[in-house]
Design a protein around this motif. Sequence first.
Motif, PDB file in Angstrom:
ATOM      1  N   LYS A 241     -68.559  68.397 -46.398  1.00 39.74           N
ATOM      2  CA  LYS A 241     -69.577  67.533 -45.790  1.00 39.74           C
ATOM      3  C   LYS A 241     -70.412  66.857 -46.876  1.00 39.74           C
ATOM      4  CE  LYS A 241     -70.037  69.612 -41.268  1.00 39.74           C
ATOM      5  NZ  LYS A 241     -70.875  70.379 -40.351  1.00 39.74           N
ATOM      6  N   GLY A 242     -70.515  65.540 -46.767  1.00 38.17           N
ATOM      7  CA  GLY A 242     -71.301  64.760 -47.713  1.00 38.17           C
ATOM      8  C   GLY A 242     -70.589  64.452 -49.016  1.00 38.17           C
ATOM      9  N   LEU A 243     -69.386  64.977 -49.203  1.00 37.10           N
ATOM     10  CA  LEU A 243     -68.664  64.783 -50.463  1.00 37.10           C
ATOM     11  C   LEU A 243     -67.500  63.806 -50.353  1.00 37.10           C
ATOM     12  CD1 LEU A 243     -68.407  68.503 -51.675  1.00 37.10           C
ATOM     13  CD2 LEU A 243     -70.206  66.830 -52.179  1.00 37.10           C
ATOM     14  N   VAL A 244     -67.089  63.484 -49.128  1.00 41.32           N
ATOM     15  CA  VAL A 244     -65.899  62.661 -48.917  1.00 41.32           C
ATOM     16  C   VAL A 244     -66.261  61.379 -48.166  1.00 41.32           C
ATOM     17  CG1 VAL A 244     -64.283  64.593 -49.021  1.00 41.32           C
ATOM     18  CG2 VAL A 244     -65.320  63.988 -46.836  1.00 41.32           C
ATOM     19  N   THR A 245     -65.350  60.413 -48.221  1.00 38.12           N
ATOM     20  CA  THR A 245     -65.609  59.114 -47.602  1.00 38.12           C
ATOM     21  C   THR A 245     -65.375  59.116 -46.095  1.00 38.12           C
ATOM     22  OG1 THR A 245     -63.348  58.357 -48.022  1.00 38.12           O
ATOM     23  CG2 THR A 245     -65.005  57.886 -49.722  1.00 38.12           C
ATOM     24  N   GLY A 246     -64.724  60.141 -45.578  1.00 32.45           N
ATOM     25  CA  GLY A 246     -64.426  60.233 -44.150  1.00 32.45           C
ATOM     26  C   GLY A 246     -63.526  61.416 -43.895  1.00 32.45           C
ATOM     27  N   PRO A 247     -63.047  61.548 -42.666  1.00 33.06           N
ATOM     28  CA  PRO A 247     -62.173  62.679 -42.359  1.00 33.06           C
ATOM     29  C   PRO A 247     -60.841  62.561 -43.106  1.00 33.06           C
ATOM     30  CG  PRO A 247     -62.262  61.164 -40.500  1.00 33.06           C
ATOM     31  CD  PRO A 247     -63.263  60.676 -41.515  1.00 33.06           C
ATOM     32  N   PRO A 248     -60.158  63.691 -43.313  1.00 34.60           N
ATOM     33  CA  PRO A 248     -58.862  63.624 -43.993  1.00 34.60           C
ATOM     34  C   PRO A 248     -57.843  62.875 -43.135  1.00 34.60           C
ATOM     35  CG  PRO A 248     -59.278  65.843 -43.182  1.00 34.60           C
ATOM     36  CD  PRO A 248     -60.517  65.051 -42.923  1.00 34.60           C
ATOM     37  N   ASP A 249     -56.916  62.217 -43.811  1.00 36.35           N
ATOM     38  CA  ASP A 249     -55.782  61.592 -43.141  1.00 36.35           C
ATOM     39  C   ASP A 249     -54.677  62.635 -43.115  1.00 36.35           C
ATOM     40  OD1 ASP A 249     -53.987  59.664 -42.038  1.00 36.35           O
ATOM     41  OD2 ASP A 249     -53.188  59.328 -44.050  1.00 36.35           O
ATOM     42  N   ILE A 250     -54.340  63.120 -41.933  1.00 39.50           N
ATOM     43  CA  ILE A 250     -53.357  64.190 -41.797  1.00 39.50           C
ATOM     44  C   ILE A 250     -52.117  63.651 -41.098  1.00 39.50           C
ATOM     45  CG2 ILE A 250     -52.880  66.460 -40.813  1.00 39.50           C
ATOM     46  CD1 ILE A 250     -55.912  66.993 -41.083  1.00 39.50           C
ATOM     47  N   GLN A 251     -50.993  63.743 -41.788  1.00 47.01           N
ATOM     48  CA  GLN A 251     -49.711  63.304 -41.244  1.00 47.01           C
ATOM     49  C   GLN A 251     -48.823  64.525 -41.036  1.00 47.01           C
ATOM     50  OE1 GLN A 251     -49.042  59.963 -40.565  1.00 47.01           O
ATOM     51  NE2 GLN A 251     -51.204  59.727 -41.072  1.00 47.01           N
ATOM     52  N   ILE A 252     -48.328  64.697 -39.810  1.00 42.24           N
ATOM     53  CA  ILE A 252     -47.374  65.769 -39.497  1.00 42.24           C
ATOM     54  C   ILE A 252     -45.997  65.127 -39.499  1.00 42.24           C
ATOM     55  CG2 ILE A 252     -46.665  67.501 -37.823  1.00 42.24           C
ATOM     56  CD1 ILE A 252     -49.589  67.557 -36.847  1.00 42.24           C
ATOM     57  N   LEU A 253     -45.150  65.587 -40.396  1.00 36.83           N
ATOM     58  CA  LEU A 253     -43.863  64.949 -40.643  1.00 36.83           C
ATOM     59  C   LEU A 253     -42.694  65.861 -40.318  1.00 36.83           C
ATOM     60  CD1 LEU A 253     -44.865  63.533 -44.135  1.00 36.83           C
ATOM     61  CD2 LEU A 253     -45.029  62.358 -41.928  1.00 36.83           C
ATOM     62  N   GLU A 254     -41.585  65.226 -40.007  1.00 39.21           N
ATOM     63  CA  GLU A 254     -40.328  65.939 -39.764  1.00 39.21           C
ATOM     64  C   GLU A 254     -39.320  65.420 -40.776  1.00 39.21           C
ATOM     65  OE1 GLU A 254     -36.914  65.948 -36.313  1.00 39.21           O
ATOM     66  OE2 GLU A 254     -38.996  65.690 -35.716  1.00 39.21           O
ATOM     67  N   ALA A 255     -38.643  66.318 -41.447  1.00 43.41           N
ATOM     68  CA  ALA A 255     -37.690  65.925 -42.481  1.00 43.41           C
ATOM     69  C   ALA A 255     -36.493  65.201 -41.864  1.00 43.41           C
ATOM     70  CB  ALA A 255     -37.201  67.154 -43.245  1.00 43.41           C
ATOM     71  N   LEU A 256     -36.005  64.220 -42.591  1.00 42.91           N
ATOM     72  CA  LEU A 256     -34.742  63.554 -42.287  1.00 42.91           C
ATOM     73  C   LEU A 256     -33.832  63.795 -43.488  1.00 42.91           C
ATOM     74  CD1 LEU A 256     -36.065  60.171 -40.834  1.00 42.91           C
ATOM     75  CD2 LEU A 256     -35.190  62.146 -39.573  1.00 42.91           C
ATOM     76  N   PRO A 257     -33.239  65.001 -43.559  1.00 39.76           N
ATOM     77  CA  PRO A 257     -32.461  65.380 -44.739  1.00 39.76           C
ATOM     78  C   PRO A 257     -31.314  64.403 -45.007  1.00 39.76           C
ATOM     79  CG  PRO A 257     -32.790  67.244 -43.277  1.00 39.76           C
ATOM     80  CD  PRO A 257     -33.227  66.023 -42.539  1.00 39.76           C
ATOM     81  N   ALA A 258     -31.117  64.132 -46.282  1.00 41.75           N
ATOM     82  CA  ALA A 258     -30.008  63.299 -46.728  1.00 41.75           C
ATOM     83  C   ALA A 258     -29.627  63.722 -48.132  1.00 41.75           C
ATOM     84  CB  ALA A 258     -30.399  61.828 -46.693  1.00 41.75           C
ATOM     85  N   GLY A 259     -28.427  63.449 -48.501  1.00 38.78           N
ATOM     86  CA  GLY A 259     -27.971  63.794 -49.845  1.00 38.78           C
ATOM     87  C   GLY A 259     -27.837  65.302 -50.012  1.00 38.78           C
ATOM     88  N   ASP A 260     -28.192  65.791 -51.163  1.00 40.32           N
ATOM     89  CA  ASP A 260     -28.099  67.208 -51.502  1.00 40.32           C
ATOM     90  C   ASP A 260     -29.074  67.992 -50.602  1.00 40.32           C
ATOM     91  OD1 ASP A 260     -28.449  69.756 -52.661  1.00 40.32           O
ATOM     92  OD2 ASP A 260     -28.238  68.972 -54.693  1.00 40.32           O
ATOM     93  N   PRO A 261     -28.560  68.934 -49.795  1.00 46.06           N
ATOM     94  CA  PRO A 261     -29.449  69.680 -48.890  1.00 46.06           C
ATOM     95  C   PRO A 261     -30.584  70.407 -49.606  1.00 46.06           C
ATOM     96  CG  PRO A 261     -27.147  70.122 -48.371  1.00 46.06           C
ATOM     97  CD  PRO A 261     -27.177  69.323 -49.648  1.00 46.06           C
ATOM     98  N   ALA A 262     -30.379  70.815 -50.850  1.00 45.60           N
ATOM     99  CA  ALA A 262     -31.417  71.521 -51.588  1.00 45.60           C
ATOM    100  C   ALA A 262     -32.486  70.573 -52.110  1.00 45.60           C
ATOM    101  CB  ALA A 262     -30.802  72.291 -52.762  1.00 45.60           C
ATOM    102  N   LYS A 263     -32.186  69.281 -52.166  1.00 49.68           N
ATOM    103  CA  LYS A 263     -33.130  68.317 -52.717  1.00 49.68           C
ATOM    104  C   LYS A 263     -33.611  67.305 -51.690  1.00 49.68           C
ATOM    105  CE  LYS A 263     -31.087  68.527 -57.310  1.00 49.68           C
ATOM    106  NZ  LYS A 263     -30.438  67.741 -58.368  1.00 49.68           N
ATOM    107  N   GLY A 264     -32.975  67.244 -50.538  1.00 46.48           N
ATOM    108  CA  GLY A 264     -33.263  66.197 -49.570  1.00 46.48           C
ATOM    109  C   GLY A 264     -34.335  66.507 -48.567  1.00 46.48           C
ATOM    110  N   ALA A 265     -34.908  67.723 -48.605  1.00 41.90           N
ATOM    111  CA  ALA A 265     -35.966  68.083 -47.654  1.00 41.90           C
ATOM    112  C   ALA A 265     -36.773  69.230 -48.221  1.00 41.90           C
ATOM    113  CB  ALA A 265     -35.370  68.486 -46.310  1.00 41.90           C
ATOM    114  N   LEU A 266     -38.034  69.277 -47.818  1.00 47.89           N
ATOM    115  CA  LEU A 266     -38.892  70.412 -48.184  1.00 47.89           C
ATOM    116  C   LEU A 266     -38.608  71.543 -47.226  1.00 47.89           C
ATOM    117  CD1 LEU A 266     -42.367  68.834 -48.961  1.00 47.89           C
ATOM    118  CD2 LEU A 266     -40.784  69.854 -50.555  1.00 47.89           C
TER     119      LEU A 266
END
Length: 101
Positions: A76-101
């Motif tokens: 409170k009082g330290l930021v310019t506004g509320p956080p921007d929160i994005q909920i994401l779904e992976a779209l894996p491609a390429g190497d499965p070990a590198k293509g998604a978290l």
Amino acid sequence: MPVIVATITPKPDKVDEVAEVLTRLIPEVHNEDGCEVYALHKGKDRFVFVEKWRDMAALGVHGGAPSIKALNEGLKGLVTGPPDIQILEALPAGDPAKGAL
């Protein structure tokens, strides 16, 4: 498994204070059930959390956790506004070990 990208923008003269608030609570979040990744990154004018949760239920519990309440109170009082929160779904491609978290 949801991946979250949460961007927090500090007021220009409050960068160090925001960093302290954000880093102080990370160990507590790491111990939350379902937390797989909770990593803080710093950009030129913002902080970005990259998160991965076991499932939406764990993410929901995290959203109401004491750590998040303390984080919101501490920012409170330290930021310019509320956080921007994005909920994401992976779209894996390429190497499965590198293509998604």
